[in-house]
Design a protein around this motif. Structure first.
Motif, PDB file in Angstrom:
ATOM      1  N   ASP A 124       0.825  -1.213   0.000  1.00  0.00           N
ATOM      2  CA  ASP A 124       0.000   0.000   0.000  1.00  0.00           C
ATOM      3  C   ASP A 124       0.858   1.261   0.000  1.00  0.00           C
ATOM      4  OD1 ASP A 124      -2.254  -1.513  -0.046  1.00  0.00           O
ATOM      5  OD2 ASP A 124      -2.807  -1.190   2.057  1.00  0.00           O
ATOM      6  N   GLU A 125       1.971   1.222   0.719  1.00  0.00           N
ATOM      7  CA  GLU A 125       2.867   2.390   0.735  1.00  0.00           C
ATOM      8  C   GLU A 125       3.433   2.651  -0.654  1.00  0.00           C
ATOM      9  OE1 GLU A 125       4.824   2.573   5.172  1.00  0.00           O
ATOM     10  OE2 GLU A 125       5.476   0.951   3.855  1.00  0.00           O
ATOM     11  N   TRP A 126       3.740   1.577  -1.378  1.00  0.00           N
ATOM     12  CA  TRP A 126       4.255   1.758  -2.731  1.00  0.00           C
ATOM     13  C   TRP A 126       3.176   2.297  -3.666  1.00  0.00           C
ATOM     14  CZ3 TRP A 126       9.156   2.091  -3.590  1.00  0.00           C
ATOM     15  CH2 TRP A 126      10.065   1.385  -2.810  1.00  0.00           C
ATOM     16  N   ILE A 127       1.929   1.863  -3.477  1.00  0.00           N
ATOM     17  CA  ILE A 127       0.839   2.374  -4.320  1.00  0.00           C
ATOM     18  C   ILE A 127       0.641   3.875  -4.082  1.00  0.00           C
ATOM     19  CG2 ILE A 127      -1.653   2.296  -4.733  1.00  0.00           C
ATOM     20  CD1 ILE A 127      -1.533  -0.710  -4.161  1.00  0.00           C
ATOM     21  N   VAL A 128       0.614   4.278  -2.817  1.00  0.00           N
ATOM     22  CA  VAL A 128       0.497   5.712  -2.511  1.00  0.00           C
ATOM     23  C   VAL A 128       1.668   6.473  -3.117  1.00  0.00           C
ATOM     24  CG1 VAL A 128       0.500   7.431  -0.659  1.00  0.00           C
ATOM     25  CG2 VAL A 128      -0.853   5.343  -0.412  1.00  0.00           C
ATOM     26  N   SER A 166     -11.604   5.282  -8.150  1.00  0.00           N
ATOM     27  CA  SER A 166     -10.694   4.231  -7.692  1.00  0.00           C
ATOM     28  C   SER A 166      -9.278   4.775  -7.744  1.00  0.00           C
ATOM     29  CB  SER A 166     -10.797   2.984  -8.584  1.00  0.00           C
ATOM     30  OG  SER A 166     -10.346   3.294  -9.898  1.00  0.00           O
ATOM     31  N   TRP A 167      -8.371   4.079  -7.065  1.00  0.00           N
ATOM     32  CA  TRP A 167      -6.992   4.573  -7.112  1.00  0.00           C
ATOM     33  C   TRP A 167      -6.419   4.415  -8.515  1.00  0.00           C
ATOM     34  CZ3 TRP A 167      -2.848   1.721  -8.635  1.00  0.00           C
ATOM     35  CH2 TRP A 167      -2.881   0.335  -8.503  1.00  0.00           C
ATOM     36  N   GLN A 168      -6.913   3.434  -9.269  1.00  0.00           N
ATOM     37  CA  GLN A 168      -6.458   3.283 -10.656  1.00  0.00           C
ATOM     38  C   GLN A 168      -6.900   4.478 -11.508  1.00  0.00           C
ATOM     39  OE1 GLN A 168      -8.033   0.949  -8.888  1.00  0.00           O
ATOM     40  NE2 GLN A 168      -7.033  -1.063  -9.110  1.00  0.00           N
TER      41      GLN A 168
END
Length: 618
Positions: free
Chosen positions: A152-156, A207-209
């Protein structure tokens, strides 16, 4: 009493040999030599009579026969700008216009100020988006269920970083074709449209995407805009205040940062949609830019470069206070552009891109531009710009308090960038950066060490952290911050300016993306103290790079900079190590009264003034 004439030193690029500049004797023993290398005015290679003929021929051959006499007089002024009073061909009105310009360096027509200010507003887009995501980082991970550790940290990090990665790796490299087909104004309009739509798309993402996709496209617009707007500003601004006028870019980047923090605070109580408003509000400055660019003139140098000389001169006329000033600047630009064409090795896009690494003069400019651009990321300022709210929350502030602390950070950037408007063209770009990096190292390290304090009241624990972050921001705002884009926009020759600036923006934004991507995880693995210490060390590395590769450019025309970068890097570094550094240590650290050594690069007119006033023994 005799005086000595100084001829420009001669360089042979092949064998790297320089003929030494003669020394000046001083009866009082105060100064024994002048600059080792002199910026040469190409118009002095011919007689005044031939200069007039050449200028008149230029006007007549480019559909400006009605201005032939004007260009003849302007060429004489360009040949010896400081001695216009002794040119009999000038009429009284022209002489008064030149004198007023000399005594009032901030004098200029409304259109000059309007165009520069509008471009600066465009810079606010990037600053506003940085701080929009800064505040949104407190909320959108929870909204999309990516608020854990590890993946999750990498996605943020990727969502924050993608605008910089696409800006550096895609946006910067479509600048040349966009400028070629749409000119400077058209390119700026296209990017303004992109940067108006994509923040709104970010705000309505489901969405985050979807947020990632909107920011992906936004980055392309930011990269293309960042590479063009500073060039456009630099090509319009007079040399005497170019640094200050173009620095409005940095002033409005930090103004955008501050306004973004203001927006974050204003919408903080809107509940679940607060992060959407924080991201979406960044469309405001780009919307203003898109509307306002219609009324600006096209870049005179772009028009000249594309063979539209008559249009270019009309454009320059709108940007200068008098026709004699416009003709002087436009003709001199053309003279140097012709000189640049002799050096340029390729006409195609990829050939010109290759030239910034292979042609000696352009390669040295690239060293300097790349150094200040990567230095802006190495110093660590953007870990504050991107993540200050998260950092403050992590050390104990509430989310609301973190937003207010970040607002203070933004306000400090604006306030302390303003004095640099007046310092950048007097103290110079190199001096400001050499001073700022050691100070940033000290303050960032102190901020990191302050995080280790876990005893005492809450104020005693948090106060030093905020104090040193603010002091770090002050050091940045009065040095490296304003210099990076200003310096990169001015050092490349006209024919390679798009490619050079594209590469510089690529360096800056790619490393900003890497920083933004890695910092969330870095805080977890290295702790905030370790992360701050890491960037404090990079400040010292950046100082060494600036010392070696960044050459002074203050108060030189964009064209005269060709002479500055004709000096081989090896010779330049040798002089700085063996002459300037020992002098600095003796004079400013040991406080010894030692004479100032000659500058390695000096403007020709300055040397001539010395020869007129300094007697030679014997």
């Amino acid at each position: 009493m005799a005086t000595e004439n100084i001829a420009p030193p001669l360089y042979d690029e092949k064998d790297d040999v320089k003929s030494p500049a003669p020394e000046l004797g001083d009866a009082a023993g105060r100064r024994k030599s002048v600059a080792l290398n002199i910026v040469e005015n190409p118009l002095k290679r011919t007689t005044p009579q031939q200069t007039v003929i050449d200028a008149q021929t230029f006007a007549e051959s480019h559909d400006m026969p009605e201005h032939a006499a004007l260009f003849g007089r302007a060429a004489l002024v360009a040949r010896d700008p400081d001695s216009f009073d002794s040119i009999p061909e000038l009429d009284e009105e022209e002489r008064q216009a030149l004198a007023y310009e000399k005594d009032h360096k901030w004098h200029g027509p409304f259109m000059l100020w309007y165009s520069i200010a509008l471009c600066a507003v465009g810079a606010a887009t990037q600053g506003w988006d940085q701080t929009g995501s800064n505040g949104a980082n407190l909320s959108f991970p929870q909204a999309f269920g990516i608020n854990g550790e590890g993946a999750d940290e990498w996605i943020v990090g990727v969502i924050n970083a993608i605008i910089f990665l696409t800006a550096g790796l895609i946006g910067a490299f479509i600048v040349d074709p966009l400028n070629y087909y749409f000119a400077r104004r058209g390119e700026i309009f296209i990017t303004a449209v992109i940067l108006t739509i994509t923040p709104i798309a970010s705000g309505v993402a489901q969405s985050w995407q979807g947020l990632f996709a909107a920011r992906f496209i936004m980055g392309i617009g930011i990269g293309a805009k960042n590479a063009t707007v500073p060039i456009y500003s630099a090509e319009m601004a007079p040399a005497r205040v170019r640094g200050a006028l173009v620095m409005f870019w940095q002033l409005w980047v930090v103004a955008g940062i501050f306004l973004g923090f203001c927006a974050n605070v204003i919408v903080k109580d809107t509940g679940d949609i607060s992060w959407r408003l924080q991201l979406g509000s960044a469309f405001i400055p780009s919307f203003v830019l898109g509307l306002g660019i219609y009324f600006c003139p096209e870049s005179p140098r772009w028009l000249m470069k594309h063979g539209k000389h008559a249009k270019g001169f009309r454009s320059m006329n709108r940007l200068r206070a008098h026709p004699i000033i416009a003709a002087r600047d436009f003709y001199y630009s053309n003279v140097i552009y012709v000189e640049e064409l002799k050096v340029a090795r390729g006409a195609g896009y990829f050939a010109r891109m290759r030239d910034i690494f292979t042609v000696p003069r352009i390669r040295r400019a690239n060293y300097g531009a790349s150094t200040v651009m990567i230095g802006q990321q190495m110093c660590g300022i953007n870990i504050i710009s991107f993540y200050s709210s998260s950092i403050f929350e992590r050390v104990g502030y509430s989310a609301e308090q973190a937003l207010y602390a970040s607002l203070g950070y933004g306000a400090i950037q604006v306030v302390f960038t303003i004095p640099t408007l007046f310092l950048i063209d007097t103290k110079g770009r190199r001096t400001l950066t050499l001073i700022s990096f050691p100070l940033m190292c000290i303050f960032l390290l102190a901020a990191g060490l302050s995080l280790l304090k876990t005893t005492g009241s809450r104020g005693e624990q948090l106060g030093p952290v905020v104090l040193f972050v603010y002091l770090f921001t002050i050091a940045y705002s009065m040095g490296e911050g304003p210099v990076a884009f200003q310096y990169s926009a001015e050092v490349f020759p006209t024919i390679q300016r798009e490619q050079g600036m594209a590469w510089a923006v690529c360096i800056n934004n790619t490393f900003a993306g890497i920083l933004s991507l890695t910092f969330p995880r870095m805080q977890t693995v290295m702790t905030p103290t370790g992360a701050f210490g890491f960037y404090a060390g990079l400040n010292l590395t950046a100082w060494v790079m600036v010392f070696c590769f960044v050459r002074e450019t203050k108060q030189l025309t964009l064209e005269e900079l060709d002479q500055v970068f004709s000096l081989p890097t090896k010779k330049y570094i040798s002089h700085e190590l063996k002459v300037w550094l020992p002098y600095f240590i003796k004079r400013h650290i040991l406080r010894k009264n030692v004479p100032k050594p000659p500058m390695i690069i000096e403007k020709e007119g300055t040397v001539e003034k010395m020869t007129e006033t300094v007697p030679v023994k014997g």
